[in-house]
Design a protein around this motif. Sequence first.
Motif, mmCIF file in Angstrom:
data_model
loop_
_atom_site.group_PDB
_atom_site.id
_atom_site.type_symbol
_atom_site.label_atom_id
_atom_site.label_comp_id
_atom_site.label_asym_id
_atom_site.label_seq_id
_atom_site.Cartn_x
_atom_site.Cartn_y
_atom_site.Cartn_z
ATOM 1 N N VAL A 17 77.839 11.547 60.120
ATOM 2 C CA VAL A 17 76.389 11.581 60.314
ATOM 3 C C VAL A 17 76.040 11.399 61.796
ATOM 4 O O VAL A 17 75.179 12.107 62.329
ATOM 5 C CB VAL A 17 75.701 10.503 59.447
ATOM 6 N N LEU A 18 76.711 10.479 62.470
ATOM 7 C CA LEU A 18 76.452 10.265 63.892
ATOM 8 C C LEU A 18 76.835 11.484 64.725
ATOM 9 O O LEU A 18 76.124 11.849 65.663
ATOM 10 C CB LEU A 18 77.191 9.023 64.382
ATOM 11 N N ALA A 19 77.943 12.125 64.399
ATOM 12 C CA ALA A 19 78.352 13.329 65.121
ATOM 13 C C ALA A 19 77.339 14.453 64.904
ATOM 14 O O ALA A 19 76.992 15.180 65.845
ATOM 15 C CB ALA A 19 79.741 13.769 64.670
ATOM 16 N N THR A 20 76.847 14.602 63.681
ATOM 17 C CA THR A 20 75.836 15.620 63.395
ATOM 18 C C THR A 20 74.547 15.327 64.142
ATOM 19 O O THR A 20 73.933 16.225 64.722
ATOM 20 C CB THR A 20 75.565 15.692 61.881
ATOM 21 N N LEU A 21 74.135 14.079 64.161
ATOM 22 C CA LEU A 21 72.929 13.692 64.888
ATOM 23 C C LEU A 21 73.076 13.955 66.378
ATOM 24 O O LEU A 21 72.156 14.485 67.019
ATOM 25 C CB LEU A 21 72.613 12.214 64.632
ATOM 26 N N ALA A 22 74.224 13.624 66.947
ATOM 27 C CA ALA A 22 74.462 13.891 68.367
ATOM 28 C C ALA A 22 74.427 15.392 68.646
ATOM 29 O O ALA A 22 73.859 15.834 69.651
ATOM 30 C CB ALA A 22 75.804 13.296 68.798
ATOM 31 N N PHE A 23 75.007 16.185 67.761
ATOM 32 C CA PHE A 23 74.994 17.646 67.928
ATOM 33 C C PHE A 23 73.566 18.173 67.913
ATOM 34 O O PHE A 23 73.193 19.005 68.744
ATOM 35 C CB PHE A 23 75.818 18.299 66.814
ATOM 36 N N VAL A 24 72.767 17.704 66.984
ATOM 37 C CA VAL A 24 71.383 18.167 66.868
ATOM 38 C C VAL A 24 70.587 17.769 68.107
ATOM 39 O O VAL A 24 69.818 18.567 68.656
ATOM 40 C CB VAL A 24 70.724 17.615 65.586
ATOM 41 N N LEU A 25 70.773 16.554 68.573
ATOM 42 C CA LEU A 25 70.013 16.086 69.730
ATOM 43 C C LEU A 25 70.439 16.768 71.027
ATOM 44 O O LEU A 25 69.627 16.940 71.938
ATOM 45 C CB LEU A 25 70.140 14.567 69.862
ATOM 46 N N GLU A 26 71.696 17.173 71.130
ATOM 47 C CA GLU A 26 72.190 17.822 72.343
ATOM 48 C C GLU A 26 71.886 19.314 72.403
ATOM 49 O O GLU A 26 71.986 19.925 73.460
ATOM 50 C CB GLU A 26 73.705 17.621 72.473
ATOM 51 N N ASN A 27 71.536 19.934 71.282
ATOM 52 C CA ASN A 27 71.347 21.385 71.230
ATOM 53 C C ASN A 27 69.930 21.732 70.769
ATOM 54 O O ASN A 27 69.734 22.317 69.708
ATOM 55 C CB ASN A 27 72.382 22.011 70.301
ATOM 56 N N GLN A 28 68.962 21.409 71.578
ATOM 57 C CA GLN A 28 67.569 21.649 71.233
ATOM 58 C C GLN A 28 67.005 22.943 71.829
ATOM 59 O O GLN A 28 65.876 23.302 71.536
ATOM 60 C CB GLN A 28 66.704 20.470 71.683
ATOM 61 N N GLN A 29 67.755 23.642 72.676
ATOM 62 C CA GLN A 29 67.231 24.877 73.265
ATOM 63 C C GLN A 29 67.066 25.937 72.175
ATOM 64 O O GLN A 29 67.856 26.029 71.257
ATOM 65 C CB GLN A 29 68.114 25.381 74.411
ATOM 66 N N SER A 30 66.011 26.735 72.298
ATOM 67 C CA SER A 30 65.699 27.744 71.283
ATOM 68 C C SER A 30 66.429 29.048 71.548
ATOM 69 O O SER A 30 66.605 29.455 72.697
ATOM 70 C CB SER A 30 64.194 28.006 71.245
ATOM 71 N N VAL A 31 66.847 29.677 70.474
ATOM 72 C CA VAL A 31 67.477 30.993 70.543
ATOM 73 C C VAL A 31 66.904 31.860 69.435
ATOM 74 O O VAL A 31 66.402 31.374 68.424
ATOM 75 C CB VAL A 31 69.014 30.921 70.388
ATOM 76 N N SER A 32 66.981 33.156 69.628
ATOM 77 C CA SER A 32 66.602 34.105 68.596
ATOM 78 C C SER A 32 67.844 34.905 68.243
ATOM 79 O O SER A 32 68.444 35.553 69.100
ATOM 80 C CB SER A 32 65.503 35.044 69.099
ATOM 81 N N LEU A 33 68.260 34.837 66.998
ATOM 82 C CA LEU A 33 69.469 35.521 66.569
ATOM 83 C C LEU A 33 69.151 36.940 66.118
ATOM 84 O O LEU A 33 68.116 37.189 65.505
ATOM 85 C CB LEU A 33 70.131 34.752 65.434
ATOM 86 N N LEU A 34 70.052 37.861 66.420
ATOM 87 C CA LEU A 34 69.902 39.263 66.044
ATOM 88 C C LEU A 34 71.047 39.622 65.114
ATOM 89 O O LEU A 34 72.218 39.420 65.437
ATOM 90 C CB LEU A 34 69.940 40.146 67.290
ATOM 91 N N PHE A 35 70.720 40.137 63.912
ATOM 92 C CA PHE A 35 71.740 40.500 62.930
ATOM 93 C C PHE A 35 71.337 41.805 62.264
ATOM 94 O O PHE A 35 70.301 41.884 61.600
ATOM 95 C CB PHE A 35 71.885 39.386 61.884
#
Length: 78
Positions: A17-35
Motif C-alpha cells: 500500500v505504501l509503495a502504491t501511494l508513493a507511486f501515485v504521489l510521484e506520478n501526477q503529471q497528465s498524459v493522454s493515451l492514444l490507442f
Amino acid sequence: MRNLKRVVLAVFVLLLVLATLAFVLENQQSVSLLFLGWSGPQLPVSLAMLFALLMGMLIGPLLGWFIKRKSLRSNYPG
C-alpha cells in the motif's frame, strides 16, 4: 507460528500500500493515451498505470481459466 504469518502478511500488505501511494504521489503529471486512433482523456500517469494493472489482474486469470477449461475438454473423449 500462526500469528507470525499474520504479522508477515500485514507487513507485506502495508508495504504494498505504501509503495502504491508513493507511486501515485510521484506520478501526477497528465498524459493522454492514444490507442488504435482513439485518444483518451488527460489522466495522471499513475491512474493510467493503475488501470492497466487492474485490467491485467482481471484478464490474466480469465485467460488461465479459459485455457484450463479448454484443455480439460480436450482430455475427455466425446
